[in-house]
Design an enzyme around this catalytic site. Sequence first.
Site, PDB file in Angstrom:
ATOM      1  N   SER A 105       6.648  13.838 -84.667  1.00 42.40           N
ATOM      2  CA  SER A 105       6.769  13.894 -86.130  1.00 42.40           C
ATOM      3  C   SER A 105       7.791  12.879 -86.607  1.00 42.40           C
ATOM      4  CB  SER A 105       7.200  15.300 -86.568  1.00 42.40           C
ATOM      5  OG  SER A 105       7.833  15.228 -87.838  1.00 42.40           O
ATOM      6  N   ARG A 106       7.379  12.052 -87.579  1.00 42.68           N
ATOM      7  CA  ARG A 106       8.297  11.060 -88.137  1.00 42.68           C
ATOM      8  C   ARG A 106       9.416  11.749 -88.900  1.00 42.68           C
ATOM      9  NH1 ARG A 106       3.431   8.287 -89.685  1.00 42.68           N
ATOM     10  NH2 ARG A 106       3.081  10.206 -90.797  1.00 42.68           N
ATOM     11  N   ASN A 107       9.102  12.891 -89.551  1.00 42.07           N
ATOM     12  CA  ASN A 107      10.140  13.602 -90.293  1.00 42.07           C
ATOM     13  C   ASN A 107      11.178  14.198 -89.354  1.00 42.07           C
ATOM     14  OD1 ASN A 107       9.389  13.587 -93.295  1.00 42.07           O
ATOM     15  ND2 ASN A 107       7.451  14.025 -92.268  1.00 42.07           N
ATOM     16  N   ASP A 167       1.807  24.385 -89.236  1.00 43.29           N
ATOM     17  CA  ASP A 167       2.315  23.017 -89.346  1.00 43.29           C
ATOM     18  C   ASP A 167       3.828  22.970 -89.149  1.00 43.29           C
ATOM     19  OD1 ASP A 167       2.093  20.309 -89.598  1.00 43.29           O
ATOM     20  OD2 ASP A 167       1.590  20.298 -91.726  1.00 43.29           O
ATOM     21  N   LYS A 219       0.796  14.294 -97.478  1.00 41.06           N
ATOM     22  CA  LYS A 219       1.714  15.436 -97.534  1.00 41.06           C
ATOM     23  C   LYS A 219       3.002  14.992 -98.209  1.00 41.06           C
ATOM     24  CE  LYS A 219      -0.085  17.733 -93.367  1.00 41.06           C
ATOM     25  NZ  LYS A 219       0.119  18.021 -91.946  1.00 41.06           N
ATOM     26  N   VAL A 268       5.704   6.430 -92.232  1.00 45.89           N
ATOM     27  CA  VAL A 268       6.351   7.033 -93.392  1.00 45.89           C
ATOM     28  C   VAL A 268       6.895   8.438 -93.073  1.00 45.89           C
ATOM     29  CG1 VAL A 268       4.143   7.936 -94.296  1.00 45.89           C
ATOM     30  CG2 VAL A 268       6.043   7.518 -95.862  1.00 45.89           C
ATOM     31  N   GLY A 283      -2.806  20.714 -92.112  1.00 45.99           N
ATOM     32  CA  GLY A 283      -2.696  21.599 -90.949  1.00 45.99           C
ATOM     33  C   GLY A 283      -1.763  20.977 -89.935  1.00 45.99           C
ATOM     34  N   SER A 321      -0.843  13.077 -85.454  1.00 41.41           N
ATOM     35  CA  SER A 321      -1.956  12.129 -85.316  1.00 41.41           C
ATOM     36  C   SER A 321      -2.216  11.679 -83.877  1.00 41.41           C
ATOM     37  CB  SER A 321      -1.724  10.918 -86.214  1.00 41.41           C
ATOM     38  OG  SER A 321      -0.482  10.331 -85.937  1.00 41.41           O
ATOM     39  N   LYS A 371       6.970  21.360 -95.741  1.00 40.61           N
ATOM     40  CA  LYS A 371       7.345  21.478 -94.318  1.00 40.61           C
ATOM     41  C   LYS A 371       8.011  20.192 -93.822  1.00 40.61           C
ATOM     42  CE  LYS A 371       4.209  18.694 -92.421  1.00 40.61           C
ATOM     43  NZ  LYS A 371       4.411  17.567 -91.523  1.00 40.61           N
TER      44      LYS A 371
HETATM   45  N1  NAI Z   1       0.714  10.955 -88.947  1.00 37.28           N
HETATM   46  C1  NAI Z   1       0.443  12.222 -88.957  1.00 37.28           C
HETATM   47  O1  NAI Z   1       0.503  12.857 -87.907  1.00 37.28           O
HETATM   48  C2  NAI Z   1       0.044  12.911 -90.210  1.00 37.28           C
HETATM   49  C3  NAI Z   1       0.251  12.359 -91.462  1.00 37.28           C
HETATM   50  N2  NAI Z   1      -0.106  13.044 -92.589  1.00 37.28           N
HETATM   51  C4  NAI Z   1       0.090  12.479 -93.913  1.00 37.28           C
HETATM   52  O2  NAI Z   1      -0.867  11.467 -94.133  1.00 37.28           O
HETATM   53  C5  NAI Z   1      -0.328  10.436 -94.961  1.00 37.28           C
HETATM   54  C6  NAI Z   1      -0.484   9.104 -94.264  1.00 37.28           C
HETATM   55  O3  NAI Z   1       0.198   9.199 -93.036  1.00 37.28           O
HETATM   56  P1  NAI Z   1       0.057   8.111 -91.893  1.00 37.28           P
HETATM   57  O4  NAI Z   1      -1.260   7.473 -91.904  1.00 37.28           O
HETATM   58  O5  NAI Z   1       0.461   8.742 -90.645  1.00 37.28           O
HETATM   59  O6  NAI Z   1       1.211   7.104 -92.385  1.00 37.28           O
HETATM   60  P2  NAI Z   1       1.565   5.628 -91.920  1.00 37.28           P
HETATM   61  O7  NAI Z   1       2.989   5.399 -92.247  1.00 37.28           O
HETATM   62  O8  NAI Z   1       1.117   5.390 -90.541  1.00 37.28           O
HETATM   63  O9  NAI Z   1       0.666   4.788 -92.913  1.00 37.28           O
HETATM   64  C7  NAI Z   1       0.853   4.824 -94.306  1.00 37.28           C
HETATM   65  C8  NAI Z   1      -0.309   4.127 -94.941  1.00 37.28           C
HETATM   66  O10 NAI Z   1      -0.072   3.983 -96.350  1.00 37.28           O
HETATM   67  C9  NAI Z   1      -0.502   2.691 -96.722  1.00 37.28           C
HETATM   68  N3  NAI Z   1       0.127   2.226 -97.951  1.00 37.28           N
HETATM   69  C10 NAI Z   1       1.439   2.255 -98.280  1.00 37.28           C
HETATM   70  N4  NAI Z   1       1.613   1.691 -99.484  1.00 37.28           N
HETATM   71  C11 NAI Z   1       0.385   1.292 -99.914  1.00 37.28           C
HETATM   72  C12 NAI Z   1      -0.100   0.644-101.090  1.00 37.28           C
HETATM   73  N5  NAI Z   1       0.717   0.303-102.087  1.00 37.28           N
HETATM   74  N6  NAI Z   1      -1.428   0.387-101.180  1.00 37.28           N
HETATM   75  C13 NAI Z   1      -2.253   0.740-100.200  1.00 37.28           C
HETATM   76  N7  NAI Z   1      -1.853   1.353 -99.059  1.00 37.28           N
HETATM   77  C14 NAI Z   1      -0.554   1.618 -98.940  1.00 37.28           C
HETATM   78  C15 NAI Z   1      -0.089   1.825 -95.559  1.00 37.28           C
HETATM   79  O11 NAI Z   1      -0.762   0.631 -95.620  1.00 37.28           O
HETATM   80  C16 NAI Z   1      -0.507   2.712 -94.383  1.00 37.28           C
HETATM   81  O12 NAI Z   1      -1.856   2.530 -94.099  1.00 37.28           O
HETATM   82  C17 NAI Z   1       1.133  10.827 -95.215  1.00 37.28           C
HETATM   83  O13 NAI Z   1       1.217  11.456 -96.469  1.00 37.28           O
HETATM   84  C18 NAI Z   1       1.444  11.827 -94.107  1.00 37.28           C
HETATM   85  O14 NAI Z   1       2.408  12.775 -94.488  1.00 37.28           O
HETATM   86  C19 NAI Z   1      -0.685  14.256 -92.511  1.00 37.28           C
HETATM   87  C20 NAI Z   1      -0.943  14.838 -91.295  1.00 37.28           C
HETATM   88  C21 NAI Z   1      -0.599  14.211 -90.069  1.00 37.28           C
HETATM   89  O1  13P Z   2       2.120  16.280 -90.829  1.00 37.81           O
HETATM   90  C1  13P Z   2       2.221  16.036 -89.651  1.00 37.81           C
HETATM   91  C2  13P Z   2       1.733  16.947 -88.614  1.00 37.81           C
HETATM   92  O2  13P Z   2       0.975  17.983 -89.148  1.00 37.81           O
HETATM   93  C3  13P Z   2       2.870  14.796 -89.209  1.00 37.81           C
HETATM   94  O3  13P Z   2       4.199  14.861 -89.448  1.00 37.81           O
HETATM   95  P1  13P Z   2       5.040  13.544 -89.707  1.00 37.81           P
HETATM   96  O4  13P Z   2       4.530  12.955 -90.988  1.00 37.81           O
HETATM   97  O5  13P Z   2       6.431  14.027 -89.774  1.00 37.81           O
HETATM   98  O6  13P Z   2       4.802  12.624 -88.552  1.00 37.81           O
END
Ligand code: NAI
Ligand code: 13P
Length: 332
Positions: free
Chosen positions: A255-257, A245, A107, A280, A137, A141, A192
């Site tokens: 939410s990290r944001n 969302d 996202k 992130v 959505g 996590s 968002k």
């Molecule tokens: N955490 C949540 O609740 C949700 C997250 N998202 C989206 O999903 C995506 C990932 O989020 P999370 O897993 O929660 O983030 P996170 O911060 O926990 O992990 C980020 C991931 O990106 C990887 N990464 C960063 N730079 C890299 C590189 N150069 N090469 C390979 N891998 C690299 C890291 O190793 C890590 O596995 C984001 O765009 C976030 O907005 C979407 C819905 C829910």
């Molecule tokens: O996208 C998310 C929930 O739908 C997670 O939000 P954050 O990336 O802000 O933790």
Amino acid sequence: MANVTVLGAGAWGTAFGQVLADAGNNVTMWAIEPEIVEGIRDHHHNGVRLPSVETLPSNMTATGDRAEAVANADIVIVAIAAQFARVALTEFKGLIPETALVASLMKGIERTTGKRMDEVVMETLDLPAERFAAISGPNLSKQIADREPAATVVGCANIDNARTIATACTTDYFRAFVTRDVIGLEMCGSLKNVVALAVGMARGAGYGENTAAMIETRGLAELTALGEAAGADPKTFAGLAGVGDLIATCGSPLSRNYTFGSNLGKGLSVEEATKVSNGVAEGVPTTDAVVALGKQYGVPTPLATAMSHVLDDGISCAQMLSELFGEGITEE
Ligand SMILES: NC(=O)C1=CN([C@@H]2O[C@H](COP(=O)(O)OP(=O)(O)OC[C@H]3O[C@@H](n4cnc5c(N)ncnc54)[C@H](O)[C@@H]3O)[C@@H](O)[C@H]2O)C=CC1
Ligand SMILES: O=C(CO)COP(=O)(O)O
């Protein structure tokens, strides 16, 4: 049952991997961090990014080898921090089977190009639109990792391929709807996060529900206008990936944001808030990209612009809200 590979074992990548494993698929996680690979492969645990899950499913493994990770994949899920997606995916070009579908959980908007993640992924992997899907959505996590009931939306130009991916992530606690509106999902998920930063900031500064609701509603109007200008279906913004969302992200310290914004509202600098962020906060680099997109499409982005002044120039929450109010009396 499918062979599914998840690229990126962060909080959401790992939680979504568990959903896929619970749905009966063979799941392979790929991560750049050797300690995460080892933790998942040898101990069924991701103590770095998802410590709340003690034991990940047995049909979920991990590797740090790119070719091995994707060799037999029917579906590849990309869950990498958005600003690093291009550099990470370049290494996978030519390795992913030509029959595999590729879906993004990310996202964010790429700051250097203003491109959405559908554009970045398709461009980098040289992928036709019918093989790409966006998944977005209200999906905090940790709650999904705890197997609390939740839903998402899978978007693909080819609706049958969206259904294939939706089926692969359907469990008794997780449901996926389908759409053709990839752009809408991408715009909702990315924008968002900017709104969540602003709401978090207001809450951190001590303001209550009225202020939060004002920011969320004005933010929704802004992301709908920009999304429509980019070619999205306005209906998407009223659905799970839009309003849904916003409700989840703008109302939760998970939410990290939101938390990043809240820390700014409490007086931390951007550097300090970055240091204490638990993963992130995509809204931070995405904010300037949204302002640039607004200029490109000729759509006003008062909220993103005010937040860019917070992030780039350090204005206070009161100043941010004053900018958001604007001047004069206008129609809603
Ligand atoms: N955490 C949540 O609740 C949700 C997250 N998202 C989206 O999903 C995506 C990932 O989020 P999370 O897993 O929660 O983030 P996170 O911060 O926990 O992990 C980020 C991931 O990106 C990887 N990464 C960063 N730079 C890299 C590189 N150069 N090469 C390979 N891998 C690299 C890291 O190793 C890590 O596995 C984001 O765009 C976030 O907005 C979407 C819905 C829910
Ligand atoms: O996208 C998310 C929930 O739908 C997670 O939000 P954050 O990336 O802000 O933790």
